[in-house]
Write a protein that holds these residues in place. Structure first.
Motif, PDB file in Angstrom:
ATOM      1  N   LYS A   1     -10.576   5.144  -8.563  1.00  0.00           N
ATOM      2  CA  LYS A   1     -10.124   3.827  -8.123  1.00  0.00           C
ATOM      3  C   LYS A   1     -10.209   2.868  -9.300  1.00  0.00           C
ATOM      4  O   LYS A   1     -11.160   2.895 -10.080  1.00  0.00           O
ATOM      5  CB  LYS A   1     -10.997   3.300  -6.987  1.00  0.00           C
TER       6      LYS A   1
ATOM      7  N   GLN B   1      -1.390   4.350  -7.511  1.00  0.00           N
ATOM      8  CA  GLN B   1      -0.959   4.153  -6.132  1.00  0.00           C
ATOM      9  C   GLN B   1      -1.718   2.972  -5.537  1.00  0.00           C
ATOM     10  O   GLN B   1      -2.958   2.956  -5.534  1.00  0.00           O
ATOM     11  CB  GLN B   1      -1.221   5.406  -5.301  1.00  0.00           C
TER      12      GLN B   1
ATOM     13  N   ILE C   1      -3.588   0.653  -3.169  1.00  0.00           N
ATOM     14  CA  ILE C   1      -4.404   0.810  -1.965  1.00  0.00           C
ATOM     15  C   ILE C   1      -4.366  -0.483  -1.152  1.00  0.00           C
ATOM     16  O   ILE C   1      -4.059  -0.456   0.034  1.00  0.00           O
ATOM     17  CB  ILE C   1      -5.858   1.178  -2.327  1.00  0.00           C
ATOM     18  N   ALA C   2      -4.673  -1.618  -1.828  1.00  0.00           N
ATOM     19  CA  ALA C   2      -4.713  -2.894  -1.108  1.00  0.00           C
ATOM     20  C   ALA C   2      -4.749  -4.053  -2.092  1.00  0.00           C
ATOM     21  O   ALA C   2      -5.194  -3.896  -3.232  1.00  0.00           O
ATOM     22  CB  ALA C   2      -5.948  -2.955  -0.211  1.00  0.00           C
TER      23      ALA C   2
ATOM     24  N   THR D   1      -6.283  -3.163  -5.722  1.00  0.00           N
ATOM     25  CA  THR D   1      -7.050  -1.936  -5.827  1.00  0.00           C
ATOM     26  C   THR D   1      -6.041  -0.810  -5.813  1.00  0.00           C
ATOM     27  O   THR D   1      -5.149  -0.771  -4.953  1.00  0.00           O
ATOM     28  CB  THR D   1      -8.018  -1.774  -4.636  1.00  0.00           C
ATOM     29  N   VAL D   2      -6.155   0.092  -6.791  1.00  0.00           N
ATOM     30  CA  VAL D   2      -5.227   1.215  -6.894  1.00  0.00           C
ATOM     31  C   VAL D   2      -6.004   2.507  -7.111  1.00  0.00           C
ATOM     32  O   VAL D   2      -7.168   2.488  -7.510  1.00  0.00           O
ATOM     33  CB  VAL D   2      -4.212   1.024  -8.046  1.00  0.00           C
ATOM     34  N   LEU D   3      -5.341   3.615  -6.869  1.00  0.00           N
ATOM     35  CA  LEU D   3      -5.880   4.930  -7.165  1.00  0.00           C
ATOM     36  C   LEU D   3      -5.100   5.482  -8.342  1.00  0.00           C
ATOM     37  O   LEU D   3      -3.868   5.560  -8.279  1.00  0.00           O
ATOM     38  CB  LEU D   3      -5.730   5.856  -5.957  1.00  0.00           C
TER      39      LEU D   3
ATOM     40  N   PRO E   1       0.823  -1.207   0.000  1.00  0.00           N
ATOM     41  CA  PRO E   1       0.000   0.000   0.000  1.00  0.00           C
ATOM     42  C   PRO E   1       0.861   1.262   0.000  1.00  0.00           C
ATOM     43  O   PRO E   1       1.877   1.336   0.690  1.00  0.00           O
ATOM     44  CB  PRO E   1      -0.798  -0.122   1.307  1.00  0.00           C
TER      45      PRO E   1
END
Length: 81
Positions: free
Chosen positions: A38, A14, A16-17, A29-31, A5
């Motif tokens: 997302k 970026q 996330i998880a 999961t990314v931003l 993360p």
């Protein structure tokens, strides 16, 4: 590839998880930093990284998926190795 993360991938995503894991890789999961949206990021498993056929299959999967326009299929926005 083990992503943590906060880690940035491809200068725009970026982590996330972790989301899931499959036969050819892992999903995260990314931003997307450039849009604030997302998204899901699929990363090829390291054991396939040196296998030319596996890399070609991974790339082909993304290209084929990008051609499908359906609310039931994810929208592929980028692909690469």
């Amino acid at each position: 590839m083990n992503l943590e993360p906060g880690q940035i991938v491809g200068n725009d995503f970026q982590v996330i998880a972790p989301l899931s894991q499959g036969g050819m890789g892992r999903l995260f999961t990314v931003l997307q930093l450039s849009t604030g949206k997302k998204r899901a990021l699929k990363v090829m498993a390291e054991r396939f990284a040196d296998d030319e056929k596996a890399r070609a299959r991974f790339t082909q999967e993304a290209k084929i998926g990008a051609q499908v326009e359906s609310e039931h299929v994810v929208d592929v926005i980028a692909a690469g190795i």
